[in-house]
Design an enzyme around this catalytic site. Sequence first.
Site, PDB file in Angstrom:
ATOM      1  N   ARG A 122       0.824  -1.211   0.000  1.00 11.27           N
ATOM      2  CA  ARG A 122       0.000   0.000   0.000  1.00 11.27           C
ATOM      3  C   ARG A 122       0.855   1.256   0.000  1.00 11.27           C
ATOM      4  O   ARG A 122       0.570   2.221  -0.692  1.00 11.27           O
ATOM      5  CB  ARG A 122      -0.939  -0.012   1.211  1.00 11.27           C
ATOM      6  CG  ARG A 122      -1.746   1.259   1.400  1.00 11.27           C
ATOM      7  CD  ARG A 122      -2.887   1.012   2.361  1.00 11.27           C
ATOM      8  NE  ARG A 122      -3.796   0.013   1.823  1.00 11.27           N
ATOM      9  CZ  ARG A 122      -4.490  -0.857   2.554  1.00 11.27           C
ATOM     10  NH1 ARG A 122      -4.374  -0.865   3.855  1.00 11.27           N
ATOM     11  NH2 ARG A 122      -5.293  -1.716   1.965  1.00 11.27           N
ATOM     12  N   TYR A 123       1.882   1.275   0.825  1.00 18.32           N
ATOM     13  CA  TYR A 123       2.763   2.435   0.943  1.00 18.32           C
ATOM     14  C   TYR A 123       4.004   2.204   0.079  1.00 18.32           C
ATOM     15  O   TYR A 123       4.429   1.062  -0.115  1.00 18.32           O
ATOM     16  CB  TYR A 123       3.166   2.655   2.396  1.00 18.32           C
ATOM     17  CG  TYR A 123       1.988   2.869   3.325  1.00 18.32           C
ATOM     18  CD1 TYR A 123       1.321   4.089   3.372  1.00 18.32           C
ATOM     19  CD2 TYR A 123       1.528   1.842   4.141  1.00 18.32           C
ATOM     20  CE1 TYR A 123       0.246   4.289   4.219  1.00 18.32           C
ATOM     21  CE2 TYR A 123       0.453   2.031   4.994  1.00 18.32           C
ATOM     22  CZ  TYR A 123      -0.183   3.246   5.032  1.00 18.32           C
ATOM     23  OH  TYR A 123      -1.255   3.440   5.871  1.00 18.32           O
ATOM     24  N   ARG A 168       7.202   0.162   1.897  1.00 20.18           N
ATOM     25  CA  ARG A 168       7.031  -0.930   2.841  1.00 20.18           C
ATOM     26  C   ARG A 168       5.871  -1.828   2.410  1.00 20.18           C
ATOM     27  O   ARG A 168       4.951  -1.388   1.726  1.00 20.18           O
ATOM     28  CB  ARG A 168       6.813  -0.414   4.263  1.00 20.18           C
ATOM     29  CG  ARG A 168       5.710   0.616   4.404  1.00 20.18           C
ATOM     30  CD  ARG A 168       5.975   1.472   5.635  1.00 20.18           C
ATOM     31  NE  ARG A 168       4.925   2.444   5.906  1.00 20.18           N
ATOM     32  CZ  ARG A 168       4.848   3.643   5.338  1.00 20.18           C
ATOM     33  NH1 ARG A 168       5.746   3.999   4.422  1.00 20.18           N
ATOM     34  NH2 ARG A 168       3.895   4.481   5.661  1.00 20.18           N
ATOM     35  N   CYS A 172      -3.648 -17.809  14.949  1.00 21.00           N
ATOM     36  CA  CYS A 172      -3.384 -17.004  16.143  1.00 21.00           C
ATOM     37  C   CYS A 172      -3.520 -17.897  17.370  1.00 21.00           C
ATOM     38  O   CYS A 172      -4.214 -18.919  17.343  1.00 21.00           O
ATOM     39  CB  CYS A 172      -4.386 -15.854  16.265  1.00 21.00           C
ATOM     40  SG  CYS A 172      -4.131 -14.519  15.087  1.00 21.00           S
ATOM     41  N   CYS A 178      -9.306 -12.989  18.526  1.00 23.39           N
ATOM     42  CA  CYS A 178      -9.851 -11.777  19.147  1.00 23.39           C
ATOM     43  C   CYS A 178     -11.180 -11.438  18.471  1.00 23.39           C
ATOM     44  O   CYS A 178     -11.280 -11.441  17.243  1.00 23.39           O
ATOM     45  CB  CYS A 178      -8.869 -10.614  18.992  1.00 23.39           C
ATOM     46  SG  CYS A 178      -7.250 -10.947  19.732  1.00 23.39           S
ATOM     47  N   CYS A 188     -11.174  -8.648  15.732  1.00 21.42           N
ATOM     48  CA  CYS A 188     -10.160  -8.771  14.680  1.00 21.42           C
ATOM     49  C   CYS A 188     -10.651  -8.201  13.359  1.00 21.42           C
ATOM     50  O   CYS A 188     -11.765  -8.488  12.908  1.00 21.42           O
ATOM     51  CB  CYS A 188      -9.777 -10.238  14.499  1.00 21.42           C
ATOM     52  SG  CYS A 188      -8.493 -10.483  13.255  1.00 21.42           S
ATOM     53  N   ARG A 208      -9.299  -8.975  10.541  1.00 21.14           N
ATOM     54  CA  ARG A 208      -9.079  -9.998   9.511  1.00 21.14           C
ATOM     55  C   ARG A 208      -9.834 -11.279   9.831  1.00 21.14           C
ATOM     56  O   ARG A 208      -9.314 -12.381   9.668  1.00 21.14           O
ATOM     57  CB  ARG A 208      -7.588 -10.293   9.368  1.00 21.14           C
ATOM     58  CG  ARG A 208      -6.791  -9.127   8.834  1.00 21.14           C
ATOM     59  CD  ARG A 208      -5.369  -9.517   8.476  1.00 21.14           C
ATOM     60  NE  ARG A 208      -4.609  -8.325   8.164  1.00 21.14           N
ATOM     61  CZ  ARG A 208      -3.443  -8.024   8.696  1.00 21.14           C
ATOM     62  NH1 ARG A 208      -2.885  -8.842   9.565  1.00 21.14           N
ATOM     63  NH2 ARG A 208      -2.812  -6.913   8.366  1.00 21.14           N
ATOM     64  N   ASP A 233     -12.122  -0.845  13.178  1.00 17.41           N
ATOM     65  CA  ASP A 233     -12.419  -0.950  11.749  1.00 17.41           C
ATOM     66  C   ASP A 233     -13.865  -1.366  11.481  1.00 17.41           C
ATOM     67  O   ASP A 233     -14.570  -1.869  12.359  1.00 17.41           O
ATOM     68  CB  ASP A 233     -11.480  -1.964  11.088  1.00 17.41           C
ATOM     69  CG  ASP A 233     -10.051  -1.458  11.012  1.00 17.41           C
ATOM     70  OD1 ASP A 233      -9.861  -0.233  10.924  1.00 17.41           O
ATOM     71  OD2 ASP A 233      -9.123  -2.294  11.043  1.00 17.41           O
ATOM     72  N   ASP A 274      -7.747   3.785  10.185  1.00 11.94           N
ATOM     73  CA  ASP A 274      -7.265   3.071   9.005  1.00 11.94           C
ATOM     74  C   ASP A 274      -8.389   3.159   7.973  1.00 11.94           C
ATOM     75  O   ASP A 274      -9.415   2.484   8.096  1.00 11.94           O
ATOM     76  CB  ASP A 274      -6.936   1.621   9.355  1.00 11.94           C
ATOM     77  CG  ASP A 274      -5.759   1.088   8.554  1.00 11.94           C
ATOM     78  OD1 ASP A 274      -5.450   1.687   7.505  1.00 11.94           O
ATOM     79  OD2 ASP A 274      -5.150   0.094   8.971  1.00 11.94           O
ATOM     80  N   LYS A 324      -3.503   4.713   7.069  1.00 10.93           N
ATOM     81  CA  LYS A 324      -3.705   5.273   8.407  1.00 10.93           C
ATOM     82  C   LYS A 324      -3.723   6.804   8.359  1.00 10.93           C
ATOM     83  O   LYS A 324      -2.773   7.419   7.895  1.00 10.93           O
ATOM     84  CB  LYS A 324      -2.598   4.776   9.339  1.00 10.93           C
ATOM     85  CG  LYS A 324      -2.567   3.262   9.478  1.00 10.93           C
ATOM     86  CD  LYS A 324      -1.363   2.808  10.285  1.00 10.93           C
ATOM     87  CE  LYS A 324      -1.250   1.296  10.260  1.00 10.93           C
ATOM     88  NZ  LYS A 324      -0.967   0.766   8.903  1.00 10.93           N
TER      89      LYS A 324
END
Length: 437
Positions: free
Chosen positions: A121-122, A125, A134, A138, A141, A143, A302, A339, A346
């Site tokens: 995206r950037y 990076r 995981c 959570c 989450c 994702r 999100d 985000d 962000k």
Amino acid sequence: MIYNEIQQEIENKIENTCEASRWKNWKWQLKNTIRNLETFEHLTGIQFERKEREALKKTFQKFPLSITPYYLSLIDQNNYHNDPVFKQAFGGTDELSVLKSEMSDPLSEDKDSPIEGITHRYPDRVLFHVSNMCAMYCRHCTRKRKVGDTDFVPSKEQLLKGIEYIRQNPQVRDVLLSGGDPLMLPDEKIDWLLTELRSIKHIEIIRIGTRIPVVLPYRITDNLVSLLKKHQPLWINTHFNHPNEITSSAKEALAKLADGGFPLGNQSVLLAGVNDCPRIMKKLLHKLVQNRVRPYYLYQCDLSEGLSHFRTPIGKGIEIMESLIGHTSGFARPTYVIDAPGGGGKIPVMPNYIISWSTNKVVLRNYEGVITTYKEPDNYEHKLCDHQCDDCTLELNISERDESKAIGIEKLLSDSSDVISLIPENNERLQRRDDSK
């Protein structure tokens, strides 16, 4: 009941757990992960009514349950409805309420994926998705569409494709390993992956995003720390959301990482009913810095599916930031970000401290409400920047200068650019111009 006592109670209820030392064995923790409602009720003593149990089972069919015995032991059994650990680990029937505004991939990570496993995206990076697994799922989450999907755990061949993409894109200097949780991989695979990335000359920084110190701190073994130390510089960001998560075991894990020489950061998510309180957030941040973890981001929750009950107004985040700026150390404050849905990245959101502006003065206010002015310089000589660095009088190591081109707002501000505006795609006014030609 303090959590050490609950640990013992839970351990005694789990089959074949005679030796107390097994509690701190991370593989034992994973083997005994709580994955169904019946086991949860048996271990905690919490009993749900029949209708609620049926609704919860439907929730877990869509969004699976997975809690380590360690994290389960942090739940206040006598006040579980209000407990921040319970809300993050167990969830509830609210998750089945999916609004029209919610999406399975709210950040468009898949759309910004040139090959499977890489989100680029950037400019400089990439995010490298190296695991779908995981230690705990959570409930907040972002994702949920991927985490726990054992059919799509990246193979070594798939990871090599991601590594090759990074190798072929020399503008990439920073790689963030994410998932799932990268530290759920076996030690040998982590070592192999980091070795491959370190062999790429233009990679300067490798980061690991992990919640392991929060939900499975015993995974931070001496052997893992020694392995990671071979691949410095390595940055580690973890994910504590509430001060109750910073236990003696979590502190021990953080100390091992800090003593290993890794810069530690923390990314919290602002969650309704969990940490949407200035006092709770400040306590969390103070505990983090006491354990050599610098607060990095405070995320607005999100727009992922089933998270509407977790989301707060942005104004709540601004209120929390107002309670921190000027009231605690600068290094103890995170950057509050949204985000942006659709892959906008962000976006920092902060209280307004500039009240007004003229050609020679800026009017500012501080955290107390004191209004003051800053006098702009009268003799500043603007140096036209045409990006011809060889002719510039400012000192720069030419061999290491950044050759990347300006984009977005930076491009509008650049003296070397003839672009005067950024125009959204399908702008109706410009379409009318084209149609009239």
